[in-house]
Design a protein around this motif. Structure first.
Motif: not given
Length: 294
Positions: A290-294
Motif C-alpha cells: 500500500a505504501n509503495a502504491l500510494y
C-alpha cells in the motif's frame, strides 16, 4: 466428527508442503490453526446454524496470537474426535473474521459458545482444564439429548463425489487432474473454501517447481526483468524466504508503472493469498505494498 482436510494434502510434502507453509507462524507470535471446521461469513449458516439443528455445535473464537486459544482448540478437537460425531466443533479466527466475533459479542479470546437449534445455549471464556472441558461437553450433550434431528451414531461424513475425486487425484500426486477437478468445483461454487485454496496452491506449485535453480541470482543481476523477478519470488517462497519474496516484488512495484505495475501487483497479491491473512509477514507485505502504491 471427522476433521476437515487441509487445503493441500500430504501428497505435496515431497515437493513443498504448502498447507504447513500457509499455517506457518512467525516465531513467538502465532499459533497454528486448531482442529475443527473453519468458519467464515460464507459458511457460517451451513456449518453453525443449520448444523446445530442436527447436533450441538461448539464454536471456538480464537486468535493465532493466543497460545491459549490454540491449546483449547486442540483439546476440544480431541474431545470431538473421541465423541464420534455427537457434536461438531467450529473455529472462528477473530483476526480474519471480526464481524463474526462482533456478532457473538466476545470480550476476549479464547471464548467458546455452544449452539443448538440455531440458538446459543452455553458459553465460557478462557482456558479450561481437560476434566472441566469433558464435564462441560457431557452436560451439553445431556441437555440436548433427543431434542435435535441428529443422525445415526457415529455417522460417517458424507463427501460430495466430485470433491472425493479431487482429493484422490491430489493424494495420488496427479496435480494436473486435481487442479482440473478442484477448478470444476470452484466454477459451480465460487465460495468453496477447500477448492479455492487448492486451486491457488496447486497452480503455484506447478509454476514454481519448474523455475530454474539460479532464478534468484538471475533476477538480482537483472533488476528490471519482471519475469525474472516473478521466478525468483516463486523460488524464495518455496525456500520459505517469504519476506524476501514479498520485498522483491514490492521494490519492483516502486520501479514500474502502468500495465507493468499492475502485473507485479497482481502477482504479489497471488502470493499473499497462499498464506493465512493474519500471518505477520502477509500483514507487513500488504502494508508495504500500500505504501509503495500510494
Amino acid at each position: 466428527m471427522t476433521r476437515p482436510r487441509p487445503s493441500i494434502g500430504p501428497a505435496l510434502a515431497g515437493a513443498v508442503d504448502l498447507s504447513a507453509l500457509k499455517q506457518r507462524p512467525a516465531e513467538g507470535t502465532a499459533s497454528a490453526a486448531p482442529g475443527g471446521v473453519e468458519v467464515t461469513e460464507a459458511n457460517f449458516e451451513a456449518e453453525v446454524l443449520v448444523r446445530s439443528s442436527q447436533v450441538p455445535v461448539v464454536v471456538l473464537l480464537w486468535s493465532p496470537r493466543s497460545e491459549a486459544s490454540a491449546a483449547l482448540g486442540d483439546a476440544l478437537a480431541g474431545l470431538a474426535a473421541a465423541d464420534g460425531g455427537k457434536w461438531s466443533l467450529a473455529v472462528v479466527n477473530v483476526d480474519t473474521t471480526p464481524r463474526l466475533a462482533q456478532m457473538f459479542g466476545i470480550q476476549g479470546v479464547p471464548t467458546v459458545v455452544a449452539l443448538a437449534g440455531g440458538q446459543p445455549i452455553a458459553s465460557f471464556e478462557g482456558p479450561q482444564r481437560p476434566e472441566q472441558l469433558r464435564r462441560w461437553v457431557d452436560s451439553l450433550l445431556q441437555a440436548t439429548a433427543g431434542k435435535l434431528e441428529g443422525g445415526p451414531e457415529g455417522e460417517a461424513e458424507q463427501v460430495d463425489p466430485e470433491l472425493a475425486a479431487a482429493r484422490d487425484h491430489l493424494d495420488n500426486g496427479d496435480f494436473a487432474a486435481a487442479l482440473t477437478a478442484y477448478q470444476a468445483i470452484l466454477d459451480s461454487n465460487p465460495n468453496h473454501a477447500e477448492a479455492k485454496g487448492a486451486v491457488r496452491q496447486i497452480a503455484f506449485l506447478q509454476r514454481a517447481s519448474v523455475q530454474r535453480p539460479d532464478a534468484v541470482a538471475v533476477a538480482d543481476a537483472n533488476p528490471a526483468d519482471i519475469e525474472a523477478a516473478f521466478a525468483a519470488a516463486d523460488v524464495e517462497i518455496l525456500q520459505q524466504q517469504v519476506s524476501a519474496a514479498f520485498n522483491r516484488l514490492i521494490a519492483l512495484v516502486k520501479r514500474t508503472a502502468g500495465d507493468e505495475r499492475t502485473a507485479v501487483r497482481t502477482r504479489l497479491i497471488e502470493l499473499f493469498d497462499l498464506f493465512d491473512p493474519a500471518d505477520p509477514e502477509v500483514v507487513a507485505g500488504r502494508r508495504n505494498l500500500a505504501n509503495a502504491l500510494y
